[in-house]
Design an enzyme around this catalytic site. Structure first.
Site, PDB file in Angstrom:
ATOM      1  N   GLU A 101      -2.089   2.174  -4.839  1.00  9.51           N
ATOM      2  CA  GLU A 101      -3.216   2.142  -3.899  1.00  9.51           C
ATOM      3  C   GLU A 101      -2.746   2.457  -2.490  1.00  9.51           C
ATOM      4  O   GLU A 101      -3.435   3.165  -1.734  1.00  9.51           O
ATOM      5  CB  GLU A 101      -3.885   0.764  -3.943  1.00  9.51           C
ATOM      6  CG  GLU A 101      -5.179   0.657  -3.129  1.00  9.51           C
ATOM      7  CD  GLU A 101      -4.975   0.214  -1.687  1.00  9.51           C
ATOM      8  OE1 GLU A 101      -5.982   0.110  -0.959  1.00  9.51           O
ATOM      9  OE2 GLU A 101      -3.825  -0.033  -1.277  1.00  9.51           O
ATOM     10  N   GLU A 102      -1.592   1.920  -2.132  1.00 12.53           N
ATOM     11  CA  GLU A 102      -1.125   2.040  -0.758  1.00 12.53           C
ATOM     12  C   GLU A 102      -0.942   3.487  -0.288  1.00 12.53           C
ATOM     13  O   GLU A 102      -1.318   3.815   0.841  1.00 12.53           O
ATOM     14  CB  GLU A 102       0.174   1.250  -0.571  1.00 12.53           C
ATOM     15  CG  GLU A 102       0.008  -0.260  -0.706  1.00 12.53           C
ATOM     16  CD  GLU A 102      -0.847  -0.878   0.396  1.00 12.53           C
ATOM     17  OE1 GLU A 102      -1.372  -0.140   1.244  1.00 12.53           O
ATOM     18  OE2 GLU A 102      -0.966  -2.115   0.404  1.00 12.53           O
ATOM     19  N   ASP A 144      -9.210  -7.219  -2.286  1.00  5.39           N
ATOM     20  CA  ASP A 144      -8.052  -6.754  -1.536  1.00  5.39           C
ATOM     21  C   ASP A 144      -7.853  -7.671  -0.330  1.00  5.39           C
ATOM     22  O   ASP A 144      -8.723  -7.762   0.530  1.00  5.39           O
ATOM     23  CB  ASP A 144      -8.269  -5.311  -1.068  1.00  5.39           C
ATOM     24  CG  ASP A 144      -6.978  -4.611  -0.714  1.00  5.39           C
ATOM     25  OD1 ASP A 144      -6.000  -5.306  -0.386  1.00  5.39           O
ATOM     26  OD2 ASP A 144      -6.940  -3.360  -0.746  1.00  5.39           O
ATOM     27  N   HIS A 171       1.432  -4.685   5.838  1.00  3.65           N
ATOM     28  CA  HIS A 171       2.374  -3.587   5.663  1.00  3.65           C
ATOM     29  C   HIS A 171       3.716  -3.850   6.359  1.00  3.65           C
ATOM     30  O   HIS A 171       4.389  -2.914   6.781  1.00  3.65           O
ATOM     31  CB  HIS A 171       1.777  -2.262   6.149  1.00  3.65           C
ATOM     32  CG  HIS A 171       0.624  -1.800   5.322  1.00  3.65           C
ATOM     33  ND1 HIS A 171      -0.087  -0.644   5.613  1.00  3.65           N
ATOM     34  CD2 HIS A 171       0.043  -2.323   4.217  1.00  3.65           C
ATOM     35  CE1 HIS A 171      -1.055  -0.490   4.721  1.00  3.65           C
ATOM     36  NE2 HIS A 171      -0.989  -1.496   3.858  1.00  3.65           N
TER      37      HIS A 171
END
Length: 304
Positions: free
Chosen positions: A170-171, A199, A269
């Site tokens: 997904e990232e 999410d 992140h």
């Protein structure tokens, strides 16, 4: 969460297999015959947080991350699959290739329910290379896993067919979920009544839950169910559109979607998106919300 896609929408709203699976129930071969839908169960922190600890341990053993194409991601998939297999789900790995590396989506079906009315619930399981991704998106993955295990523990006999999914890559751009949706036939797409996506379900300092609104594709039933669940508990919500996570892949194909997020955390992140970046109370509330709405949606099938 794919950060470059998610910031505008959210700003509006403000292990290896050897690990002990103490939270996993014994295998259940089949769902029971249809009966009156029982009251939705609730979970404790002790039923959800062990999954996040397991994902943290996987990252720690594999260079600090669980990114696409790494052993950390493969071990994450193995952990979730092992838990589901023990609980009696029919699981399969669906491979795809991105950036020269093979990844897998994990799909788990609960026996029973109308196959022409599928309730699909999912979350992405991969992290970025820069960190372990425990809130983004171990938290969503753990909430979906804990919900699936409650289905097995309760031996739920749903009207709709229940399918759960954990997406890869997904990232880097919703790769795994887009691959899955792209390979569905027209008939298979029409069988999915709604897709529920989760999410970042455990962000700290959460003041409101960001509920996905998809009126364009007919996701009203699910979004109203989520908002009603939160309203009954005096928990504020804010509506967001379809975008920024894997529900976008389904929206692009015209499949209704809903779900929620608890917003972008401070460590998104980064290496500090570790176990300490998740609020256990928020994570448990998110899981209970998912369970409550899934139980409600599973009890009926819509008219077509």
């Amino acid at each position: 969460m794919t950060l470059r896609r998610s910031l505008p929408g959210l700003a509006a709203g403000a292990l290896g297999i050897s690990l002990t699976l103490s939270a996993v129930p014994a295998a259940t071969a089949t769902a029971p015959a249809k009966a009156q839908t029982p009251t939705a169960p609730t979970v404790s922190e002790q039923q959800v947080m062990p999954h996040l600890r397991a994902l943290q341990q996987i990252a720690d053993r594999n260079g600090g991350n669980r990114a696409h194409g790494t052993q950390g991601y493969a071990d994450s998939v193995a952990y979730v699959k092992n838990a589901l297999d023990r609980a009696g789900f029919r699981t399969k790995l669906v491979p795809f290739t991105y950036n020269g590396a093979t990844g897998n989506n994990l799909i788990a079906d609960w026996p029973g329910g109308d196959p022409d009315h599928v309730l699909l619930t999912g979350a992405h399981l991969d992290s970025v290379e820069e960190g372990p991704g425990i809130n983004d998106n171990g938290s969503g993955s753990a909430a979906v896993l804990a919900t699936a295990l409650q289905v097995a523990k309760s031996r739920l006999g749903p009207e709709r067919h229940l399918r759960f999914a954990w997406w890869g890559a997904e990232e880097p751009g919703l790769i795994g979920s887009a691959d899955y949706v792209g390979k569905l036939s027209g008939a298979e797409r029409r069988r999915i009544d709604v897709y529920l996506n989760f999410d970042q379900a455990g962000s700290k300092n959460t003041r409101q839950w960001l509920v996905v609104h998809d009126d364009e594709h007919g996701g009203t039933e699910a979004q109203q169910a989520f908002e009603a669940w939160f309203a009954e508990r005096n928990i504020p919500t804010f509506d967001i559109g379809v975008g920024g996570s894997d529900h976008e892949s389904f929206g692009n194909a015209g499949i209704p979607s809903s779900g929620f997020s608890t917003g972008i955390s401070d460590c998104i992140h980064e290496a500090c998106d570790n176990l300490a970046n998740v609020d256990p109370k928020t994570e448990t509330t998110s899981t209970d919300a998912l369970i409550g709405v899934l139980w409600k949606l599973a009890a009926t099938t819509p008219r077509r």
